[in-house]
Design an enzyme around this catalytic site. Structure first.
Site, PDB file in Angstrom:
ATOM      1  N   LYS A  90       0.858  -1.190   0.000  1.00  0.00           N
ATOM      2  CA  LYS A  90       0.000   0.000   0.000  1.00  0.00           C
ATOM      3  C   LYS A  90       0.885   1.228   0.000  1.00  0.00           C
ATOM      4  CE  LYS A  90      -3.883   2.161   0.201  1.00  0.00           C
ATOM      5  NZ  LYS A  90      -3.390   2.896  -1.014  1.00  0.00           N
ATOM      6  N   GLN A 111       7.239   3.936   3.848  1.00  0.00           N
ATOM      7  CA  GLN A 111       5.836   3.512   3.880  1.00  0.00           C
ATOM      8  C   GLN A 111       5.642   2.233   4.709  1.00  0.00           C
ATOM      9  OE1 GLN A 111       3.885   5.563   1.421  1.00  0.00           O
ATOM     10  NE2 GLN A 111       2.218   5.041   2.789  1.00  0.00           N
ATOM     11  N   LYS A 126       5.376   1.697  -3.115  1.00  0.00           N
ATOM     12  CA  LYS A 126       5.305   3.055  -3.674  1.00  0.00           C
ATOM     13  C   LYS A 126       5.592   2.982  -5.162  1.00  0.00           C
ATOM     14  CE  LYS A 126       4.705   7.274  -2.033  1.00  0.00           C
ATOM     15  NZ  LYS A 126       4.045   7.717  -0.790  1.00  0.00           N
ATOM     16  N   ASP A 166      -0.016  10.693  -4.529  1.00  0.00           N
ATOM     17  CA  ASP A 166       1.101  11.344  -3.836  1.00  0.00           C
ATOM     18  C   ASP A 166       1.306  12.635  -4.642  1.00  0.00           C
ATOM     19  OD1 ASP A 166       3.318  10.561  -1.657  1.00  0.00           O
ATOM     20  OD2 ASP A 166       4.374  11.576  -3.246  1.00  0.00           O
ATOM     21  N   ASN A 241      -2.320  19.515  -1.727  1.00  0.00           N
ATOM     22  CA  ASN A 241      -3.398  18.943  -0.912  1.00  0.00           C
ATOM     23  C   ASN A 241      -3.041  18.852   0.581  1.00  0.00           C
ATOM     24  OD1 ASN A 241      -4.212  15.998   0.223  1.00  0.00           O
ATOM     25  ND2 ASN A 241      -5.937  17.036  -0.720  1.00  0.00           N
ATOM     26  N   SER A 377      -6.858   5.817   3.685  1.00  0.00           N
ATOM     27  CA  SER A 377      -6.930   4.911   2.532  1.00  0.00           C
ATOM     28  C   SER A 377      -7.343   3.513   2.997  1.00  0.00           C
ATOM     29  CB  SER A 377      -5.567   4.815   1.835  1.00  0.00           C
ATOM     30  OG  SER A 377      -5.363   5.903   0.965  1.00  0.00           O
TER      31      SER A 377
HETATM   32  N1  GLU Z   1       1.172   9.013  -0.605  1.00  0.00           N
HETATM   33  C1  GLU Z   1       0.618   9.007   0.712  1.00  0.00           C
HETATM   34  C2  GLU Z   1       1.704   8.683   1.703  1.00  0.00           C
HETATM   35  O1  GLU Z   1       2.822   9.131   1.549  1.00  0.00           O
HETATM   36  C3  GLU Z   1      -0.626   8.155   0.835  1.00  0.00           C
HETATM   37  C4  GLU Z   1      -0.523   6.738   0.380  1.00  0.00           C
HETATM   38  C5  GLU Z   1      -1.841   5.976   0.356  1.00  0.00           C
HETATM   39  O2  GLU Z   1      -2.882   6.539   0.655  1.00  0.00           O
HETATM   40  O3  GLU Z   1      -1.776   4.785   0.011  1.00  0.00           O
HETATM   41  O4  GLU Z   1       1.507   8.040   2.707  1.00  0.00           O
END
Ligand code: GLU
Length: 445
Positions: A90, A111, A126, A166, A241, A377
């Site tokens: 994810k 992540q 990612k 992202d 955002n 998410s």
């Molecule tokens: N890109 C966001 C992060 O850095 C969200 C990732 C997501 O919602 O899967 O965590």
């Protein structure tokens, strides 16, 4: 750094040459993990760290598309499926010209720990592309997204890998990506992507979640010093955002956000940023920050320069990696800084983090403070799995509970390891132990 870990870290660096941001992220995590390995020698025996630093799968692909003048364009697409010990991979997709494998790996590595901290069943991954959406028409963005998904679709799925947005990937891009996935697979598989529109499987609060969550986490830190956002003078970097929603939440809690930035410059609005106007310029018109100055009297726009020249009691770096260096940190500290909450991923350099920590400034690393986005998410995935949709209030309450939970886990872990108030240590150890335990239980895979 612990000598055993340093040797492993050096091998990781040698095996992944030229990936400076990945090296930085690995080094920062390893600096926290010595004490865990004293308590858990089994992690060393099972080579958890070596395995953790080697992505389970790395996909690099060609993305051909035609621009509006009919010319062929070629970009590079990436998806790094880093770790699935806790759940399907994810993490977001980033579309930005600076994207290369080292950026995707640093983000994917972060992540893993971030997702573990949320307590939700999600692994880490990612992806993205060096495609630059800036200045591109909607039709060009759509053609790019369709081509990107024409390769990516075979690697993802609600039980396999669930991308989201992202930098450079928002609701518009997720829409085009989802449409193409649905067309290729002939499946209305809502749970394959998150950040969807509200009428087709998205979750309320997902757009606000990263910025709101960053402010909630930072508020919890301030509480430990008997303080709150009320009356704080706040500077936010970025105006995308995450930044916009962090500004909105901080001001709702009584702070005055006096500055924010984009890649060209920054605005100073001593009366407090007008979030409605900022949203209109950035989200509706897809314009630049200098348009804000023209439309609001008394505001100054500084072309170039650093938003960190504006002093504040709380700063929320919400732009991008390594945007706040040691000198900027020292200046902010001299001018009365109390707290830092990272809305972006790794926005403070290692020197900056050291300056904040030595000065006793409350410092929330991105992997903890900005976890509200990915946590929401995961709430979107829950709603998709149960074919349900929750109210704004319910979803926001879940987000708040998750952020308070992450704060408390980081704080308690830091206490337990004898470094009260060290949220970097708390986040790294707190996230790592969950993943390491799961990897140990699942055998050598
Ligand atoms: N890109 C966001 C992060 O850095 C969200 C990732 C997501 O919602 O899967 O965590």
């Amino acid at each position: 750094m612990d000598a055993r870990l340093e040797a492993i870290r050096d091998t990781v660096l040698a095996r992944n040459p030229g990936e400076a941001e990945f090296h930085q992220a690995v080094t920062e995590v390893f600096e926290s993990l010595g004490p865990v390995h004293d308590r858990h020698p089994e992690f060393l025996e099972a080579a958890i760290l070596e395995r953790l630093c080697e992505p389970e799968r790395q996909i690099i692909f060609r993305v051909p598309w035609t621009d509006d003048s009919g010319r062929v364009q070629i970009n590079r697409g990436f998806r790094v499926e880093f770790n699935s010990a806790l759940g399907p991979y994810k993490g977001g997709l980033r579309f930005h010209p600076s994207v290369y494998l080292g950026i995707v790996k640093f983000l994917g590595f972060e992540q893993i720990f971030k997702n573990a901290l949320t307590g939700m069943p999600i692994g880490g991954g990612k992806g993205g592309s060096d495609f630059d959406p800036r200045g591109r028409s909607d039709a060009e963005v759509m053609r790019f997204c369709q081509s990107f998904m024409t390769e990516l679709y075979r690697h993802i799925g609600e039980y396999t890998d669930v991308p989201a947005g992202d930098i450079g990937v928002g609701g518009r891009e997720i829409g085009y990506l989802f449409g193409q996935y649905k067309r290729i697979t002939n499946r209305y598989e809502s749970g394959v992507l998150t950040g969807k529109g509200i009428s087709w499987g998205g979750s309320l609060v997902r757009p606000e979640a990263t910025g709101f969550g960053t402010v909630i986490f930072t508020g919890e830190m301030l509480k430990t010093r008997g303080s709150s956002f009320d009356g704080q003078r706040v500077v936010v970097s970025g105006s995308g955002n995450v930044a916009i929603n962090a500004i909105a939440k901080a001001q709702a809690l009584g702070a005055t956000v006096v500055a924010c930035s984009d890649s060209s410059g920054y605005i100073v609005d001593e009366a407090g940023i007008d979030v409605g106007l900022l949203r209109r310029i950035k989200e509706v018109e897809r314009g630049r920050l200098k348009d804000y100055e023209v439309r609001r009297p008394g505001v100054s726009y500084v072309d170039g320069g650093s938003v960190w020249d504006v002093d504040a009691t709380v700063v929320l770096p919400c732009a991008t990696q390594n945007e706040l260096d040691g000198d900027a940190a020292a200046r902010l500290v001299r001018n009365g800084l109390l707290a830092v909450g990272e809305g972006a991923n790794m926005p403070s350099t290692r020197e900056a983090v050291a300056v904040f920590q030595e000065a006793g400034v409350l410092f929330a690393p991105g992997k903890a403070a900005n976890a509200g986005g990915v946590a929401t998410s995961a709430l979107e995935m829950q709603q998709n799995a149960s074919r349900d949709s929750w109210s704004f209030e319910h979803t926001e309450q879940r987000l708040t509970d998750i952020m308070v939970g992450i704060h408390d886990l980081c704080a308690q872990t830091a206490d337990e390891y004898g470094e009260p108030g060290n949220y970097v240590l708390g986040a790294n150890i707190g996230g790592f132990v969950k993943v390491a335990d799961a990897m140990l239980a699942q055998g050598l895979i």
